[in-house]
Every structure is written in structure tokens, then in C-alpha cells.
Write a protein that holds these residues in place. Structure first.
Motif, PDB file in Angstrom:
ATOM      1  N   LYS A  16      49.384  35.904  45.912  1.00  0.00           N
ATOM      2  CA  LYS A  16      48.490  36.667  43.852  1.00  0.00           C
ATOM      3  C   LYS A  16      47.995  35.060  43.847  1.00  0.00           C
ATOM      4  O   LYS A  16      47.356  34.381  43.460  1.00  0.00           O
ATOM      5  CB  LYS A  16      49.431  37.910  42.850  1.00  0.00           C
ATOM      6  N   THR A  17      49.609  34.501  43.291  1.00  0.00           N
ATOM      7  CA  THR A  17      49.602  33.750  42.351  1.00  0.00           C
ATOM      8  C   THR A  17      48.771  32.149  43.317  1.00  0.00           C
ATOM      9  O   THR A  17      47.951  31.894  42.313  1.00  0.00           O
ATOM     10  CB  THR A  17      51.819  32.931  42.318  1.00  0.00           C
ATOM     11  N   THR A  18      48.749  31.967  44.509  1.00  0.00           N
ATOM     12  CA  THR A  18      48.322  30.947  44.863  1.00  0.00           C
ATOM     13  C   THR A  18      46.505  31.622  45.016  1.00  0.00           C
ATOM     14  O   THR A  18      45.920  30.277  44.660  1.00  0.00           O
ATOM     15  CB  THR A  18      48.275  31.118  46.662  1.00  0.00           C
ATOM     16  N   LEU A  39      51.250  35.950  33.970  1.00  0.00           N
ATOM     17  CA  LEU A  39      52.200  37.565  33.383  1.00  0.00           C
ATOM     18  C   LEU A  39      52.921  37.499  34.221  1.00  0.00           C
ATOM     19  O   LEU A  39      53.638  38.867  34.408  1.00  0.00           O
ATOM     20  CB  LEU A  39      50.958  38.770  33.741  1.00  0.00           C
ATOM     21  N   ASP A  40      53.940  36.535  34.803  1.00  0.00           N
ATOM     22  CA  ASP A  40      54.969  37.391  35.623  1.00  0.00           C
ATOM     23  C   ASP A  40      56.093  36.051  35.305  1.00  0.00           C
ATOM     24  O   ASP A  40      55.927  34.865  35.003  1.00  0.00           O
ATOM     25  CB  ASP A  40      54.777  36.305  37.413  1.00  0.00           C
ATOM     26  N   PRO A  41      56.831  36.538  35.176  1.00  0.00           N
ATOM     27  CA  PRO A  41      58.448  35.741  34.222  1.00  0.00           C
ATOM     28  C   PRO A  41      58.787  34.638  35.176  1.00  0.00           C
ATOM     29  O   PRO A  41      59.223  33.622  35.102  1.00  0.00           O
ATOM     30  CB  PRO A  41      59.736  37.263  34.218  1.00  0.00           C
ATOM     31  N   GLY A  43      56.721  32.188  36.306  1.00  0.00           N
ATOM     32  CA  GLY A  43      56.076  31.295  35.537  1.00  0.00           C
ATOM     33  C   GLY A  43      55.760  30.243  36.807  1.00  0.00           C
ATOM     34  O   GLY A  43      55.372  29.120  36.999  1.00  0.00           O
ATOM     35  N   ASN A  44      55.276  31.126  38.478  1.00  0.00           N
ATOM     36  CA  ASN A  44      54.558  30.023  39.396  1.00  0.00           C
ATOM     37  C   ASN A  44      53.653  29.539  39.140  1.00  0.00           C
ATOM     38  O   ASN A  44      53.209  29.181  39.303  1.00  0.00           O
ATOM     39  CB  ASN A  44      54.472  31.147  40.483  1.00  0.00           C
ATOM     40  N   ALA A  45      53.029  30.551  38.616  1.00  0.00           N
ATOM     41  CA  ALA A  45      51.409  29.755  38.458  1.00  0.00           C
ATOM     42  C   ALA A  45      51.309  28.949  36.925  1.00  0.00           C
ATOM     43  O   ALA A  45      50.903  28.279  37.109  1.00  0.00           O
ATOM     44  CB  ALA A  45      51.020  31.634  38.025  1.00  0.00           C
ATOM     45  N   ILE A 124      44.115  36.225  35.766  1.00  0.00           N
ATOM     46  CA  ILE A 124      46.119  37.001  34.901  1.00  0.00           C
ATOM     47  C   ILE A 124      46.506  37.160  36.557  1.00  0.00           C
ATOM     48  O   ILE A 124      46.410  37.628  37.195  1.00  0.00           O
ATOM     49  CB  ILE A 124      45.684  38.506  34.372  1.00  0.00           C
ATOM     50  N   ASP A 125      47.273  35.688  36.720  1.00  0.00           N
ATOM     51  CA  ASP A 125      48.292  36.731  37.495  1.00  0.00           C
ATOM     52  C   ASP A 125      49.462  37.147  37.396  1.00  0.00           C
ATOM     53  O   ASP A 125      50.067  37.414  36.384  1.00  0.00           O
ATOM     54  CB  ASP A 125      49.109  35.193  37.603  1.00  0.00           C
ATOM     55  N   CYS A 126      49.493  38.589  38.472  1.00  0.00           N
ATOM     56  CA  CYS A 126      49.865  39.891  37.591  1.00  0.00           C
ATOM     57  C   CYS A 126      51.608  39.550  38.582  1.00  0.00           C
ATOM     58  O   CYS A 126      51.946  39.196  39.436  1.00  0.00           O
ATOM     59  CB  CYS A 126      49.774  41.016  38.126  1.00  0.00           C
TER      60      CYS A 126
HETATM   61 MG    MG Z   1      53.222  35.271  42.302  1.00  0.00          MG
END
Ligand code: MG
Ligand code: ADP
Length: 256
Positions: A16-18, A39-41, A43-45, A124-126
């Protein structure tokens, strides 16, 4: 008017993040104005877009709790060419804090409406769950991009997500649709992956994106430099695939 897309799949580690950061960078590269919302705690994105999650003055958390606007909280990543509305561990608390408030699943939608004219794409990165945070993403979006690996249980894993999207579509967001399934980390030498890929096309037809993202080590290395692969090593096969995917997205939204 910005087109808003969630990158979602309730499984972790599926890409997802990639997908989010490389699609954002690819779209920026082909001249689109892009806002990437984390939107992911975890914070990778955010980190993978060159923004230090520990140094942010304002984040998506402040936006969801309505103590800041998107315009105030987003920062421009010079290296990546797109705006970042970042996340960090503080966001995990929002899940609990939002339970008590009104319109809790529409907070992101309301906030993004104010910047609709400033961007062509909002991505939006979930997080890997079907939580209140993901629900905020799904309520705000016009469509969902589902990255998936062509593995044995891939289709089975899609059922929960497809059901959630149907429910959100019926009750909260009539605009919501699955835009497409993106085959990621693909290795054509593995017969099983080829078979699952064929199954996907048989079941979902034109909901499967034409572009296929190969397994490519440069995409996996890029985050440690705080960059999407598309920026870190534009010549890499994975990066070129994401730029092709960005072009495919631009073409698709003209048909929506
Ligand atoms: Mg991710
Ligand atoms: P998610 O956000 O769904 O948890 P990530 O995007 O963080 O998944 O990807 C999980 C891991 O797989 C990361 O280490 C990432 O660098 C790696 N990865 C993702 N896509 C690729 C790819 N196409 N080729 C090689 N590694 C990849």
C-alpha cells in the motif's frame, strides 16, 4: 476538482505505502498537482516522502480533530514534488478520540473539500485495518486502488474489503467505487503468480489495471533514503512501472 483515491487493503505488507508514494511521485512527474495523505499511524508514507514524522508541527491528527486545516498542516516535499499531509503515532489516539464526536467518519471528507481546487489528485495511504481511520479515507474518496500480490489467498482476502466498500457505498458514500486492482511485487517466473493474475482478470476484468508492478529491490531500498523509488532511482524497472501506472491513472480518470 481533485480526484481522491484511497490505497487500501486490510492486509499489511502488501505494498500500500509503496504504491501510494510512488504513484504520487509518478503523477507529479507527469505534471499533476498531488496531495499525499498518510492515514497510517506508522507514518511510513510520510517518512518515505522525505518528511520527518517526528518533526511535524501539524499532522493529519490535527486535521481530523479539526484544530488545523489541510492547507495549514500539509507540507511540500521539494524532492518528491508533491504535498504531504503527514502522520505519526499521535494518530493512533485519534481512533479513540473520534468515537465521541459528531460526523466522525466524515472528518477527512470535510477537510479535503476545502482544497479540492488546489490538486488534481489526492492519494490516501490507509492503515492495514478496516478502522475508523480507513473509514474516513473511504468516505472521502471517489475510488479505491487495491494493491495486491498474486498469491494463493489473494482473492479470498479481497472479500472483506469488497464487502466494506459495498457497505460504505450504500450507507455513507455513494461515489465510492473500486477503481482497480493493482498487481504488485509481481514475478512472472513464478507460475502460481501468473495463474492468480489470470484468475484476477477473469473475475474482475477491466477492474484490473493494465500496469503490473514488478518485484524490484530498488523500490524496497528507496524508503531508507526517505524517497519513493520513482525519485530515488528513476531508471529502475519498478520506478518505470509506477510512472506508467501514473499515466494509466490519468487516462482512467478522464473516463470516470
Ligand atoms: Mg503501509
Ligand atoms: P503496506 O503499506 O501494505 O504495509 P509496504 O508498501 O510497506 O506495504 O510494502 C511492504 C514491504 O514490501 C516493504 O518493505 C516494501 O519496501 C516492499 N515492497 C513493496 N513493493 C515492492 C516491490 N514492487 N518490489 C520489492 N519490494 C517491494
Amino acid at each position: 476538482m481533485a480526484k481522491i483515491f484511497c490505497v487500501a487493503n486490510q492486509k499489511g505488507g502488501v505494498g500500500k505505502t509503496t504504491t501510494t508514494v510512488n504513484l504520487a511521485a509518478g503523477l507529479a512527474k507527469v505534471g499533476q498537482r498531488v496531495l499525499m495523505v498518510d492515514l497510517d499511524p506508522q507514518g511510513n508514507a510520510t517518512m518515505g516522502s522525505g518528511v520527518d514524522k517526528r518533526q511535524m508541527a501539524l499532522s493529519i491528527y490535527d486535521v481530523l480533530l479539526e484544530s488545523a486545516s489541510v492547507a495549514e498542516a500539509a507540507v511540500f516535499s521539494d524532492k518528491c514534488g508533491y504535498h504531504v499531509l503527514g502522520a505519526n503515532r499521535e494518530l493512533a489516539g485519534a481512533e479513540v478520540e473520534l468515537v465521541e464526536v459528531e460526523r466522525r467518519e466524515k472528518r477527512l471528507k470535510t477537510a479535503l473539500a476545502e482544497v479540492a481546487d488546489d490538486y488534481d489528485f489526492v492519494l490516501i495511504d490507509c492503515p492495514p485495518s478496516l478502522s475508523m481511520l480507513t473509514l474516513n479515507g473511504l468516505c472521502a474518496a471517489h475510488g479505491v486502488i487495491v494493491p495486491m500480490q498474486c498469491e494463493y489467498f489473494a482473492l479470498e482476502g479481497l472479500t472483506d474489503l469488497v464487502n466494506t466498500i459495498k457497505q460504505v457505498h450504500a450507507n455513507l458514500n455513494p461515489d465510492l467505487a473500486i477503481i482497480g486492482l493493482l498487481r504488485v511485487m509481481f514475478d512472472p517466473r513464478i507460475t502460481l503468480q501468473q495463474q492468480v493474475s489470470d484468475q484476477l482478470k477473469a473475475h474482475f476484468a477491466d477492474k484490473v489495471f493494465d500496469t503490473v508492478i514488478p518485484r524490484n529491490v530498488r523500490l524496497a531500498e528507496a524508503p531508507s533514503y526517505g524517497l519513493p523509488g520513482v525519485v530515488f532511482d528513476p531508471a529502475a524497472r519498478g520506478s518505470q512501472a509506477f510512472v506508467a501506472f501514473a499515466q494509466e491513472m490519468v487516462e482512467r480518470i478522464h473516463k470516470l
